[in-house]
Design a protein around this motif. Structure first.
Motif, PDB file in Angstrom:
ATOM      1  N   TYR A 231       0.818  -1.293  -0.163  1.00 62.54           N
ATOM      2  CA  TYR A 231      -0.050   0.113  -0.145  1.00 62.54           C
ATOM      3  C   TYR A 231       0.826   1.212   0.069  1.00 62.54           C
ATOM      4  O   TYR A 231       2.136   1.360   0.656  1.00 62.54           O
ATOM      5  CB  TYR A 231      -0.862   0.051   1.204  1.00 62.54           C
ATOM      6  CG  TYR A 231      -1.980  -1.257   1.158  1.00 62.54           C
ATOM      7  CD1 TYR A 231      -3.038  -1.126   0.527  1.00 62.54           C
ATOM      8  CD2 TYR A 231      -1.442  -2.314   2.048  1.00 62.54           C
ATOM      9  CE1 TYR A 231      -3.852  -2.090   0.550  1.00 62.54           C
ATOM     10  CE2 TYR A 231      -2.442  -3.318   2.073  1.00 62.54           C
ATOM     11  CZ  TYR A 231      -3.662  -3.242   1.308  1.00 62.54           C
ATOM     12  OH  TYR A 231      -4.490  -4.246   1.385  1.00 62.54           O
TER      13      TYR A 231
ATOM     14  N   GLU B 246      -5.731   3.497   1.591  1.00 61.51           N
ATOM     15  CA  GLU B 246      -5.678   2.206   0.682  1.00 61.51           C
ATOM     16  C   GLU B 246      -6.048   0.865   1.400  1.00 61.51           C
ATOM     17  O   GLU B 246      -6.887   0.081   1.197  1.00 61.51           O
ATOM     18  CB  GLU B 246      -4.395   2.010  -0.220  1.00 61.51           C
ATOM     19  CG  GLU B 246      -4.461   2.979  -1.264  1.00 61.51           C
ATOM     20  CD  GLU B 246      -3.279   2.852  -1.869  1.00 61.51           C
ATOM     21  OE1 GLU B 246      -3.400   2.652  -3.267  1.00 61.51           O
ATOM     22  OE2 GLU B 246      -2.192   2.228  -1.522  1.00 61.51           O
TER      23      GLU B 246
ATOM     24  N   ASP C   7      -9.526  -1.250   1.697  1.00 57.70           N
ATOM     25  CA  ASP C   7      -9.324  -2.664   1.677  1.00 57.70           C
ATOM     26  C   ASP C   7     -10.030  -3.579   2.663  1.00 57.70           C
ATOM     27  O   ASP C   7     -10.879  -4.423   2.591  1.00 57.70           O
ATOM     28  CB  ASP C   7      -7.800  -3.053   1.521  1.00 57.70           C
ATOM     29  CG  ASP C   7      -7.859  -4.371   0.659  1.00 57.70           C
ATOM     30  OD1 ASP C   7      -8.701  -4.902   0.246  1.00 57.70           O
ATOM     31  OD2 ASP C   7      -6.703  -5.020   0.903  1.00 57.70           O
TER      32      ASP C   7
END
Length: 65
Positions: free
Chosen positions: A7, A12, A16
């Motif tokens: 990442y 992010e 996720d």
């Protein structure tokens, strides 16, 4: 969550882990304290039992507590 994935920024990772339709709603309901599965189902009548179980297992797997 894919542990091997790299990442670039923290958001992010967050997306996720809690991405998708239901995880953010589940986490919202859990902000006021622990809930039993049936309590969550009554707070979210549109979610199926199967999907709730799946989402809770993924949150637990990703150590979101």
């Amino acid at each position: 969550m894919n542990i091997q994935k790299k990442y670039k920024i923290g958001v992010e990772v967050t997306l996720d882990v809690i991405g998708g339709k239901w995880k953010s709603v589940i986490l919202y309901h859990l902000t006021s304290g622990k809930k039993r599965t049936n309590e969550l189902r009554s707070l979210m009548p549109e979610i199926t039992q199967r999907m709730l179980t799946k989402q809770l297992r993924e949150l637990e797997r990703d150590k979101v507590n």
